[in-house]
Design an enzyme around this catalytic site. Structure first.
Site, PDB file in Angstrom:
ATOM      1  N   SER A   1      12.001  10.789   6.207  1.00 43.25           N
ATOM      2  CA  SER A   1      10.901  11.718   6.424  1.00 43.25           C
ATOM      3  C   SER A   1      11.478  13.095   6.676  1.00 43.25           C
ATOM      4  O   SER A   1      12.644  13.228   7.084  1.00 43.25           O
ATOM      5  CB  SER A   1      10.068  11.277   7.643  1.00 43.25           C
ATOM      6  OG  SER A   1       9.140  12.266   8.022  1.00 43.25           O
TER       7      SER A   1
ATOM      8  N   VAL B   1       9.636  -6.424   8.898  1.00 39.90           N
ATOM      9  CA  VAL B   1      11.004  -5.928   8.742  1.00 39.90           C
ATOM     10  C   VAL B   1      11.713  -5.757  10.077  1.00 39.90           C
ATOM     11  O   VAL B   1      12.949  -5.637  10.108  1.00 39.90           O
ATOM     12  CB  VAL B   1      11.038  -4.607   7.952  1.00 39.90           C
ATOM     13  CG1 VAL B   1      10.508  -4.804   6.538  1.00 39.90           C
ATOM     14  CG2 VAL B   1      10.263  -3.496   8.674  1.00 39.90           C
TER      15      VAL B   1
ATOM     16  N   LYS C   1      13.566   8.258  12.152  1.00 39.05           N
ATOM     17  CA  LYS C   1      13.815   8.782  10.818  1.00 39.05           C
ATOM     18  C   LYS C   1      15.114   9.580  10.743  1.00 39.05           C
ATOM     19  O   LYS C   1      15.786   9.576   9.699  1.00 39.05           O
ATOM     20  CB  LYS C   1      12.630   9.635  10.362  1.00 39.05           C
ATOM     21  CG  LYS C   1      11.347   8.828  10.168  1.00 39.05           C
ATOM     22  CD  LYS C   1      11.511   7.718   9.129  1.00 39.05           C
ATOM     23  CE  LYS C   1      10.194   7.029   8.817  1.00 39.05           C
ATOM     24  NZ  LYS C   1      10.311   6.001   7.762  1.00 39.05           N
TER      25      LYS C   1
ATOM     26  N   TYR D   1       9.198   8.589  16.466  1.00 38.46           N
ATOM     27  CA  TYR D   1       9.207   8.582  14.996  1.00 38.46           C
ATOM     28  C   TYR D   1      10.339   9.449  14.475  1.00 38.46           C
ATOM     29  O   TYR D   1      11.089   9.045  13.566  1.00 38.46           O
ATOM     30  CB  TYR D   1       7.865   9.088  14.484  1.00 38.46           C
ATOM     31  CG  TYR D   1       7.726   9.066  12.977  1.00 38.46           C
ATOM     32  CD1 TYR D   1       7.377   7.902  12.309  1.00 38.46           C
ATOM     33  CD2 TYR D   1       7.936  10.219  12.220  1.00 38.46           C
ATOM     34  CE1 TYR D   1       7.245   7.876  10.930  1.00 38.46           C
ATOM     35  CE2 TYR D   1       7.797  10.211  10.839  1.00 38.46           C
ATOM     36  CZ  TYR D   1       7.453   9.034  10.204  1.00 38.46           C
ATOM     37  OH  TYR D   1       7.327   9.021   8.830  1.00 38.46           O
TER      38      TYR D   1
ATOM     39  N   SER E   1       0.842  -1.196   0.000  1.00 39.80           N
ATOM     40  CA  SER E   1       0.000   0.000   0.000  1.00 39.80           C
ATOM     41  C   SER E   1       0.875   1.242   0.000  1.00 39.80           C
ATOM     42  O   SER E   1       2.103   1.166   0.126  1.00 39.80           O
ATOM     43  CB  SER E   1      -0.926   0.027   1.229  1.00 39.80           C
ATOM     44  OG  SER E   1      -0.175   0.142   2.426  1.00 39.80           O
ATOM     45  N   GLY E   2       0.232   2.393  -0.150  1.00 44.03           N
ATOM     46  CA  GLY E   2       0.907   3.674   0.014  1.00 44.03           C
ATOM     47  C   GLY E   2       2.081   3.892  -0.906  1.00 44.03           C
ATOM     48  O   GLY E   2       2.053   3.563  -2.095  1.00 44.03           O
ATOM     49  N   ILE E   3       3.140   4.454  -0.366  1.00 49.51           N
ATOM     50  CA  ILE E   3       4.333   4.786  -1.137  1.00 49.51           C
ATOM     51  C   ILE E   3       4.946   3.532  -1.754  1.00 49.51           C
ATOM     52  O   ILE E   3       5.408   3.545  -2.901  1.00 49.51           O
ATOM     53  CB  ILE E   3       5.363   5.511  -0.252  1.00 49.51           C
ATOM     54  CG1 ILE E   3       4.826   6.874   0.192  1.00 49.51           C
ATOM     55  CG2 ILE E   3       6.698   5.679  -0.977  1.00 49.51           C
ATOM     56  CD1 ILE E   3       5.669   7.553   1.255  1.00 49.51           C
TER      57      ILE E   3
ATOM     58  N   THR F   1      -1.476   8.620   2.636  1.00 46.73           N
ATOM     59  CA  THR F   1      -1.395   7.162   2.630  1.00 46.73           C
ATOM     60  C   THR F   1      -2.249   6.634   3.775  1.00 46.73           C
ATOM     61  O   THR F   1      -2.650   7.398   4.660  1.00 46.73           O
ATOM     62  CB  THR F   1       0.061   6.692   2.829  1.00 46.73           C
ATOM     63  OG1 THR F   1       0.494   7.107   4.144  1.00 46.73           O
ATOM     64  CG2 THR F   1       0.986   7.302   1.779  1.00 46.73           C
TER      65      THR F   1
END
Length: 265
Positions: free
Chosen positions: A134, A57, A151, A147, A16-18, A182
Site C-alpha cells: 500500500s 492467511v 504494509k 495498517y 473480491s476486489g483486487i 473495493t
C-alpha cells in the site's frame, strides 16, 4: 504481451476486489487460478475455470494446505499473489486495542510471510511472487498505525525475499496502491481516517483507483515480461508520492485555487 499461458497462479483474497480483478486478468492471459479467501469463492473460481480453497492467511496451517491443494490439483505453483488484507481500526494509536493491532499484523504481514514460505518451496525457476502492499507502506497516514506498520512490513519483507530467492530464479515484487474502490474501502466507516486522507490529500487524478488498475500492475510484475524486475515496490497511486494535491491545498486554504480548466488563480 504479458501472457501467462500454462502457469498456475495462487491468489489470496481472491473472492473480491483486487484479488478477483487479478484472477480475471490472469485467466484471460492463459493462467489457471487457485482462489483463496476466508469468504466463499467456489462459484467464482468455477466460472474462471479454476479452483477455490478456503483460507485464513493468518493461519500458517491454512496456507500450507492451500499450497498443497495447488500442487495436488494443478501440479505446482508458478505465481503467488499474496493479496489478502484488512484495513483494521481507524481510531488512532492511543485507542486501538492490542487485539485489533495483532489481527491486522497477522493478516496483512504474516499472511504474506506464510504465502511466500510455502509457495517458494514448490516454485521452480521463473516463479514470481507479487505482494499487495500500500502507499501506507511507504508514507504515513493519520489513524492507521497498525495498517501502516503491516504494509511497511510487506514492503521491507518483499525487498529481503527478493534477495534471498533471486538465486533460485524466483522474483518478488509488491504493488503499493492508493485507496481503491473495493469492498474493504467501501464498507469502512465514514469517519475512517485512512479513507478520508487518501481521497482528499493525494489524488492528483481526482479519484480513487479501481481494482483492475491495480490488477494490471500485478499482472505485469507476475509475467515473464518483467523478468528483470525484482524487489520493486511499484506505486499505483495517481501521483500521490510526488506531493500535495490541489484538493488538499484548497482544503487547507478553504478556498478554490484553480478552475475546471486547470487555470490557477
Amino acid at each position: 504481451m504479458f501472457m501467462l499461458t500454462g502457469k498456475v497462479a495462487v491468489i489470496t483474497g481472491g473472492a473480491s476486489g483486487i484479488g478477483l480483478a487479478t484472477a480475471e486478468r490472469f485467466v484471460q492471459a492463459g493462467a489457471t487460478v487457485v482462489l483463496a479467501d476466508i469468504a466463499d469463492g467456489a462459484a467464482i473460481a468455477a466460472e474462471l475455470g479454476g479452483t477455490f480453497h478456503r483460507t485464513n492467511v493468518a493461519e500458517e496451517a491454512d496456507v500450507s494446505s492451500l499450497i498443497d491443494h495447488a500442487v495436488d490439483v494443478h501440479g505446482g505453483v508458478d505465481i503467488m499473489v499474496n493479496n489478502a488484507g484488512i484495513l483494521g481500526p481507524g481510531r488512532g494509536v492511543l485507542t486501538d486495542s492490542l487485539a485489533e493491532i495483532r489481527e491486522v499484523i497477522d493478516v496483512n504481514l504474516f499472511g504474506v510471510i506464510h504465502g511466500t514460505k510455502y509457495a517458494a518451496q514448490v516454485m521452480t525457476r521463473g516463479g514470481s511472487i507479487v505482494n499487495t502492499a500500500s502507499m501506507a507502506g511507504l508514507i504515513g497516514f493519520p489513524g492507521i498505525s497498525a495498517y501502516g506498520a503491516s504494509k511497511h512490513g510487506v514492503v521491507g519483507y518483499t525487498k529481503n525475499i527478493a534477495i534471498e530467492l533471486g538465486p533460485k530464479g524466483i522474483r518478488a515484487n509488491c504493488v503499493c496502491p492508493t485507496g481503491v474502490q473495493t469492498p474493504m474501502i467501501q464498507e469502512a466507516p465514514e469517519d475512517h481516517w485512512a479513507v478520508r486522507s487518501q481521497s482528499l490529500a493525494n489524488q492528483h487524478v481526482n479519484r480513487l483507483a479501481v481494482a483492475d488498475e491495480v490488477a494490471a500492475a500485478i499482472h505485469f510484475l507476475a509475467s515473464d515480461d518483467a523478468a528483470m524486475i525484482n524487489g520493486n515496490a511499484l506505486e499505483v497511486d495517481g501521483g500521490m508520492h510526488v506531493g500535495m494535491s490541489v484538493q488538499l491545498v484548497e482544503a487547507l486554504l478553504d478556498t478554490p485555487i484553480h478552475d475546471d480548466e486547470g487555470v490557477f488563480e
